[in-house]
Design a protein around this motif. Structure first.
Motif: not given
Lengths: 112, 114
Positions: A36, A38, A41-44, A46, A49, A89, A99-104, B33, B35, B42-43, B45, B56, B91, B106-107
């Motif tokens: 992702x 980012x 001020x915005x969402x991630x 994609x 993948x 990310x 569900x997603x596990x994100x890196x830092x 979801x 987050x 970091x983001x 969950x 979950x 999010x 979303x934003x």
């Protein structure tokens, strides 16, 4: 708990150069690996993948590689442009769910 | 292009108050979801929701959190008694049916607890 490690945390490149960001994951059940972007001020959002049955995927200037044995995956951006500057990310699915596990995150700066 | 919309964009609340964050997922999506992202981190969950129930949840999603899909379009996150450490970007994301399909985010709603 399960973890996604991402390196480097910051990366500065000159316009036109390539950028590489690397991630490792620990959960063997992970089978989907998105990247992702980012912007402030915005969402991630994609950008690319890869799924566990594929080793490499390319979309124009962006490519992702996956080594399931080593639990590594990487993002490659070629011919970088200033508008590529953002936080990137990596993520991996948690357990066998969705569900997603994100890196830092990696803060990429492309200088003209 | 369809998108996930969140309201409000910024919410300021006093510690101990209840807040409800709202999301409208993409219309044909079935998985939802929440987050959160603490500033500079970091983001993380929180929870996933499918077929009108939680599928979950993470350790962060304790008893002060709840989610609801009150009608056919909205998906809400309620924090019952906010704490200072709940301050973060929240999010919402959704994705359609099928394994390993893209999650659209979303934003975000910036929640500030004072």
């Amino acid at each position: 708990g399960e973890n996604v490690e991402q390196h480097p945390s910051t990366l500065s490149v000159q316009e036109g150069d390539s950028a590489v960001i690397k991630c490792t994951y620990s959960d063997s059940a992970s089978n989907y690996f998105p990247w992702y972007k980012q912007e402030l001020g915005k969402g991630p959002q994609l950008i690319i993948d890869i799924r566990s049955n594929v080793g490499e995927k390319k979309d124009q200037r962006i490519a992702v590689t996956l080594n399931k044995t080593a639990k590594h995956f990487s993002l490659h951006i070629t011919e970088t442009q200033p508008e590529d500057s953002a936080v990137y990310f990596c993520a991996a699915t948690l357990n066998s769910g969705y569900a997603l596990n994100f890196g830092k995150g990696t803060s990429l700066l492309v200088t003209p | 292009e369809p998108e996930v919309t969140q309201t409000p964009s910024h919410q300021v609340t006093q510690m101990g108050q209840e807040v409800i964050l709202r999301c409208v997922p993409i219309s044909n999506h079935l998985y939802f979801y929440w987050y959160r992202q603490i500033l500079g981190q970091k983001v993380e969950f929180l929870v996933s929701f499918y077929n009108n129930e939680i599928s979950e949840k993470s350790e962060i999603f304790d008893d002060q959190f709840s989610v609801e899909r009150p009608d056919g379009s909205n998906f809400t996150l309620k924090i019952r008694s906010t704490k200072l450490e709940d301050s973060a970007m929240y999010f919402c994301a959704s994705r359609r049916q099928g394994s390993n399909t893209e999650a659209f985010f979303g934003q975000g709603t910036r929640l500030t607890v004072v």
